[in-house]
Write a protein that holds these residues in place. Structure first.
Motif, PDB file in Angstrom:
ATOM      1  N   GLY A  71      -2.611  38.715 -14.889  1.00 51.39           N
ATOM      2  CA  GLY A  71      -3.958  39.099 -15.044  1.00 51.39           C
ATOM      3  C   GLY A  71      -4.884  37.904 -14.776  1.00 51.39           C
ATOM      4  N   LYS A  72      -6.315  38.503 -14.558  1.00 53.52           N
ATOM      5  CA  LYS A  72      -7.234  37.262 -14.226  1.00 53.52           C
ATOM      6  C   LYS A  72      -7.667  36.449 -15.381  1.00 53.52           C
ATOM      7  N   ASP A  73      -7.638  37.060 -16.730  1.00 52.55           N
ATOM      8  CA  ASP A  73      -7.867  36.203 -17.955  1.00 52.55           C
ATOM      9  C   ASP A  73      -7.069  35.166 -18.003  1.00 52.55           C
ATOM     10  N   HIS A  74      -5.688  35.459 -17.834  1.00 52.77           N
ATOM     11  CA  HIS A  74      -4.744  34.242 -18.067  1.00 52.77           C
ATOM     12  C   HIS A  74      -4.753  33.313 -17.294  1.00 52.77           C
ATOM     13  N   ALA A  75      -5.025  33.723 -15.804  1.00 58.85           N
ATOM     14  CA  ALA A  75      -4.925  32.820 -14.665  1.00 58.85           C
ATOM     15  C   ALA A  75      -6.429  31.904 -14.915  1.00 58.85           C
ATOM     16  N   ASP A  76      -7.071  32.407 -15.443  1.00 59.28           N
ATOM     17  CA  ASP A  76      -8.355  31.398 -15.593  1.00 59.28           C
ATOM     18  C   ASP A  76      -8.111  30.406 -16.638  1.00 59.28           C
ATOM     19  N   ILE A  77      -7.355  30.494 -17.585  1.00 62.82           N
ATOM     20  CA  ILE A  77      -7.264  29.425 -18.509  1.00 62.82           C
ATOM     21  C   ILE A  77      -5.997  28.467 -18.444  1.00 62.82           C
ATOM     22  N   ILE A  78      -5.361  28.829 -17.210  1.00 63.57           N
ATOM     23  CA  ILE A  78      -4.285  27.885 -17.002  1.00 63.57           C
ATOM     24  C   ILE A  78      -4.675  26.820 -15.777  1.00 63.57           C
ATOM     25  N   ASP A  79      -4.007  25.707 -15.675  1.00 63.61           N
ATOM     26  CA  ASP A  79      -4.169  24.651 -14.686  1.00 63.61           C
ATOM     27  C   ASP A  79      -4.064  24.988 -13.374  1.00 63.61           C
ATOM     28  N   ASP A  80      -4.499  25.996 -12.907  1.00 63.56           N
ATOM     29  CA  ASP A  80      -4.148  26.562 -11.305  1.00 63.56           C
ATOM     30  C   ASP A  80      -5.513  26.875 -10.709  1.00 63.56           C
ATOM     31  N   MET A  81      -6.627  26.696 -11.083  1.00 61.81           N
ATOM     32  CA  MET A  81      -7.687  27.606 -10.434  1.00 61.81           C
ATOM     33  C   MET A  81      -8.155  26.425  -9.303  1.00 61.81           C
ATOM     34  N   PRO A  82      -8.268  27.237  -8.174  1.00 60.05           N
ATOM     35  CA  PRO A  82      -8.649  26.271  -6.762  1.00 60.05           C
ATOM     36  C   PRO A  82     -10.022  25.453  -7.103  1.00 60.05           C
TER      37      PRO A  82
END
Length: 274
Positions: free
Chosen positions: A174-185
């Motif tokens: 989910g986006k919420d988790h993706a936003d808090i790990i080190d992989d945001m473009p």
């Protein structure tokens, strides 16, 4: 009497008269005390001369002594101007101290110019900036000497790689988790070529918080700064970095700065006031 005889007697008479006058004058001077005054005047004159000479000598001695004992006036030493301290460059893309996060992003076209392949244990070909690669290889060698076998999981990732990885985690967690790990473009320091993900040789706790329970993590905590690496996302700092506690994620900043930041217990944002 002849003329010549008369002239002789005339001169003789003149001499006799002059002698008489001189004798009479001396008698008068003696009787009136004049001779004593002459001797007194002469004595006083000599005494005054001697006194004047002694006074002059004493004055000269005083001047000489004063000159000898005078303390020279100290010439003030100019105060050296303080050496200006260079302000750390945390904004230039190619700086080793460049800070990348949610509010300070990289352009999607940014690619480091000095990427090289890293020669350490890894499952695939990984690149880092040249200085970071050399430091990582040195750190892996030192760890191996201590019986610790590190593995490089990830290094440089392009903007396209980050986008693909971010979408993968969005679909998986989910986006919420993706936003808090080190992989945001654009917001990941992996694009700088200065960030790495590290793990154990047996894959224990791969990219998981439990990595901090391993011997590999303990070795890194104690020695990574000696080789220029810092733990980029410490525990309890998510509100500052925007990224969850990631004990596997290390960032290269150079040896001197790594020692300072590590000793401070601060994140890069805190240490540089960003």
């Amino acid at each position: 009497m002849k003329r010549s005889e008369r002239r002789f007697y005339a001169k003789l008479y003149t001499v006799i008269v002059l002698c008489g006058l001189i004798v009479a004058g001396l008698l008068v001077l003696t009787l009136s005390g004049g001779a004593q005054r002459i001797r007194s005047t002469a004595a006083n004159s000599g005494s005054n001369t001697a006194s004047a000479m002694a006074s002059a000598s004493a004055n000269a001695s005083t001047v000489s002594t004063a000159a000898a004992t005078a303390v020279p006036t100290a010439v003030p030493t100019p105060t050296a101007a303080p050496t200006p301290t260079a302000t750390p460059d945390t904004t230039s893309d190619d700086s080793l101290l460049k800070i990348v996060n949610r509010t300070s992003r990289l352009d999607q076209n940014y690619v480091p110019e000095d990427l090289v392949q890293v020669d350490v244990a890894s499952s695939h070909t990984i690149y880092l900036r040249s200085e970071a690669a050399s430091a990582l290889e040195e750190m892996f060698s030192a760890a191996e000497d201590d019986g610790v076998n590190l593995v490089l999981i990830s290094g440089y990732r392009s903007y396209e790689d980050e986008t693909e990885l971010y979408n993968y985690y969005v679909n998986l967690y989910g986006k919420d988790h993706a936003d808090i790990i080190d992989d945001m473009p654009g917001a990941s320091e992996h694009q700088l070529g200065l960030a790495v993900d590290l793990g154990t040789s047996d894959g224990t706790c791969r990219l998981d918080e439990c990595f901090d329970t391993t011997g590999e993590s303990a070795w890194l905590v104690n020695h990574a700064a000696e080789y220029g690496w810092i733990l980029r996302y410490p525990q309890g700092k998510q509100d500052i970095t925007g990224v969850i506690y990631s004990p596997w994620n290390y960032r290269y900043v150079g040896r001197d700065m790594a020692m300072k930041i590590s000793a401070s217990g601060l994140t890069m944002e805190e240490y540089f006031g960003e």
